[in-house]
Structures are given as structure tokens and as C-alpha cells.
Design a protein around this motif. Sequence first.
Motif, PDB file in Angstrom:
ATOM      1  N   LEU A  50       0.852  -1.188   0.000  1.00  0.00           N
ATOM      2  CA  LEU A  50       0.000   0.000   0.000  1.00  0.00           C
ATOM      3  C   LEU A  50       0.892   1.243   0.000  1.00  0.00           C
ATOM      4  N   PRO A  51       1.293   1.722  -1.198  1.00  0.00           N
ATOM      5  CA  PRO A  51       2.144   2.917  -1.238  1.00  0.00           C
ATOM      6  C   PRO A  51       1.344   4.171  -0.884  1.00  0.00           C
ATOM      7  N   MET A  52       2.054   5.244  -0.519  1.00  0.00           N
ATOM      8  CA  MET A  52       1.388   6.511  -0.182  1.00  0.00           C
ATOM      9  C   MET A  52       0.684   7.093  -1.407  1.00  0.00           C
ATOM     10  N   SER A  53       1.306   6.955  -2.574  1.00  0.00           N
ATOM     11  CA  SER A  53       0.690   7.458  -3.799  1.00  0.00           C
ATOM     12  C   SER A  53       0.535   6.285  -4.759  1.00  0.00           C
ATOM     13  N   GLY A  54      -0.598   6.205  -5.376  1.00  0.00           N
ATOM     14  CA  GLY A  54      -0.844   5.107  -6.304  1.00  0.00           C
ATOM     15  C   GLY A  54      -1.702   4.034  -5.670  1.00  0.00           C
ATOM     16  N   PRO A  55      -2.142   3.092  -6.495  1.00  0.00           N
ATOM     17  CA  PRO A  55      -3.037   2.036  -5.995  1.00  0.00           C
ATOM     18  C   PRO A  55      -2.279   0.960  -5.221  1.00  0.00           C
ATOM     19  N   SER A  56      -3.029   0.208  -4.420  1.00  0.00           N
ATOM     20  CA  SER A  56      -2.428  -0.947  -3.742  1.00  0.00           C
ATOM     21  C   SER A  56      -2.169  -2.032  -4.784  1.00  0.00           C
ATOM     22  N   ARG A  57      -1.218  -2.901  -4.487  1.00  0.00           N
ATOM     23  CA  ARG A  57      -0.844  -3.958  -5.427  1.00  0.00           C
ATOM     24  C   ARG A  57      -0.701  -5.277  -4.684  1.00  0.00           C
ATOM     25  N   GLY A 136      -2.510 -14.064  13.377  1.00  0.00           N
ATOM     26  CA  GLY A 136      -1.356 -14.131  12.484  1.00  0.00           C
ATOM     27  C   GLY A 136      -1.364 -13.143  11.334  1.00  0.00           C
ATOM     28  N   TYR A 137      -2.432 -12.369  11.193  1.00  0.00           N
ATOM     29  CA  TYR A 137      -2.433 -11.334  10.155  1.00  0.00           C
ATOM     30  C   TYR A 137      -1.647 -10.139  10.672  1.00  0.00           C
ATOM     31  N   ALA A 138      -0.939  -9.449   9.755  1.00  0.00           N
ATOM     32  CA  ALA A 138      -0.086  -8.358  10.197  1.00  0.00           C
ATOM     33  C   ALA A 138      -0.028  -7.251   9.152  1.00  0.00           C
ATOM     34  N   THR A 139       0.282  -6.058   9.644  1.00  0.00           N
ATOM     35  CA  THR A 139       0.529  -4.898   8.800  1.00  0.00           C
ATOM     36  C   THR A 139       1.895  -4.356   9.171  1.00  0.00           C
ATOM     37  N   ALA A 140       2.723  -4.106   8.165  1.00  0.00           N
ATOM     38  CA  ALA A 140       4.050  -3.520   8.391  1.00  0.00           C
ATOM     39  C   ALA A 140       4.056  -2.124   7.788  1.00  0.00           C
ATOM     40  N   GLN A 141       4.507  -1.154   8.573  1.00  0.00           N
ATOM     41  CA  GLN A 141       4.651   0.216   8.098  1.00  0.00           C
ATOM     42  C   GLN A 141       6.124   0.579   8.205  1.00  0.00           C
ATOM     43  N   VAL A 142       6.698   1.024   7.072  1.00  0.00           N
ATOM     44  CA  VAL A 142       8.125   1.335   7.027  1.00  0.00           C
ATOM     45  C   VAL A 142       8.283   2.835   6.817  1.00  0.00           C
ATOM     46  N   THR A 143       9.043   3.463   7.709  1.00  0.00           N
ATOM     47  CA  THR A 143       9.349   4.883   7.604  1.00  0.00           C
ATOM     48  C   THR A 143      10.825   5.018   7.277  1.00  0.00           C
ATOM     49  N   SER A 144      11.109   5.663   6.139  1.00  0.00           N
ATOM     50  CA  SER A 144      12.479   5.827   5.667  1.00  0.00           C
ATOM     51  C   SER A 144      12.923   7.272   5.796  1.00  0.00           C
ATOM     52  N   THR A 145      14.223   7.472   5.719  1.00  0.00           N
ATOM     53  CA  THR A 145      14.797   8.808   5.730  1.00  0.00           C
ATOM     54  C   THR A 145      14.632   9.474   4.374  1.00  0.00           C
ATOM     55  N   ASN A 146      14.842   8.723   3.295  1.00  0.00           N
ATOM     56  CA  ASN A 146      14.882   9.292   1.948  1.00  0.00           C
ATOM     57  C   ASN A 146      13.713   8.875   1.056  1.00  0.00           C
ATOM     58  N   ARG A 147      12.649   8.333   1.631  1.00  0.00           N
ATOM     59  CA  ARG A 147      11.512   7.872   0.830  1.00  0.00           C
ATOM     60  C   ARG A 147      10.216   8.147   1.565  1.00  0.00           C
ATOM     61  N   GLN A 148       9.117   8.125   0.802  1.00  0.00           N
ATOM     62  CA  GLN A 148       7.802   8.224   1.419  1.00  0.00           C
ATOM     63  C   GLN A 148       7.539   6.955   2.234  1.00  0.00           C
ATOM     64  N   PRO A 149       6.725   7.051   3.293  1.00  0.00           N
ATOM     65  CA  PRO A 149       6.357   5.841   4.043  1.00  0.00           C
ATOM     66  C   PRO A 149       5.567   4.876   3.156  1.00  0.00           C
ATOM     67  N   ILE A 150       5.619   3.614   3.499  1.00  0.00           N
ATOM     68  CA  ILE A 150       4.918   2.577   2.745  1.00  0.00           C
ATOM     69  C   ILE A 150       4.404   1.526   3.732  1.00  0.00           C
TER      70      ILE A 150
END
Length: 162
Positions: A50-57, A136-150
Motif C-alpha cells: 500500500l504505497p502513499m501514492s498510487g493504488p495498492s498492489r 497471524g495477520y499483520a501490517t508492516a509500516q516502514v518509515t524511511s529517511t529518503n523515501r515516502q512511508p509505505i
Amino acid sequence: MKLILALLIFVSPFVTFAQSKTEDKKAAKLAAIKNMVESQNYVFKAQTVLPMSGPSRQLTTDYDVKITKQSVISYLPYFGRAYTAPMDPSKGGIQFTSKDFDYTLTPGKKDGWSVLIKPKDYRDIQQMTLTISSTGYATAQVTSTNRQPISFNGTIVAPKQK
């Protein structure tokens, strides 16, 4: 009428047995998930991005994050805006191995957990937050220094034994 009553009497023990067997399997799965998360030995298998911009894939390739007490190994794709280009073009996704990281486990709502991972030896990733349900279902959110969160949706599984 007697035939229907006889059938009900005959079938009811089998239905009760099947229900209790299903409940036993569910309880065993819940215990296994809890054990993996608390012992810090599991794999997050990403299924949807689930990117910040664009559709989920939907992801068709195996992407995962392997978490142990000694390391966090991430092999995830990235879709979104990067503010700086990587030096190595083959490292375009969220790919890193961290052996020095903070791991904070917090009980969540409805028997789930929230896991906060902050790598100290990989500067591009500020933090990775996993929200894990007791099933067992999970959501991962990644926050980067040089990229938008995803964000990623997926499941928690046991690591493969070598």
C-alpha cells in the motif's frame, strides 16, 4: 418423525466432535503465533503493498522480513517517491540486514501486538512498525529517511528450519 429424530441423535455427536476439533486447531494456532512473536522468531510474509501514492498492489513474488533475536533481514519492494537515488540500483527496494536494532513489543488490542523495530546500523530506515493480530495477520509500516512511508499487509509464519 421418528426417522428425523433418530438421524439427529446419530449425527449430533459427530457435529460436536468436528466443532471441538476446529476449536482445538484454532487454539493451537493462536498459541503458536503468540510463542513466535514473544520469542522474537518469525517471518512476516508480505502479500499486499500500500504505497502513499498510487493504488495498492498484490504481490506475486515472495517478499518477507525475517526477525530473530540476532537480526532483522528485510526483502521488500518499494513503490513511491524516493528523495535520493540509491548508489546501487539493484538495492531499489527495502533490502537490508540489521544486527544492531531496538525491538519493542507492546500488547495490542484484542490479543494482538505492536512491534517497533529501529535499526541502528542501517541509516535509511528510521523504523518499521508491525501490527500483529492474534490470528497471524499483520501490517508492516516502514518509515524511511529518503523515501515516502509505505505499508504492507501479510501474515506471520514460522521460519523455515535449516
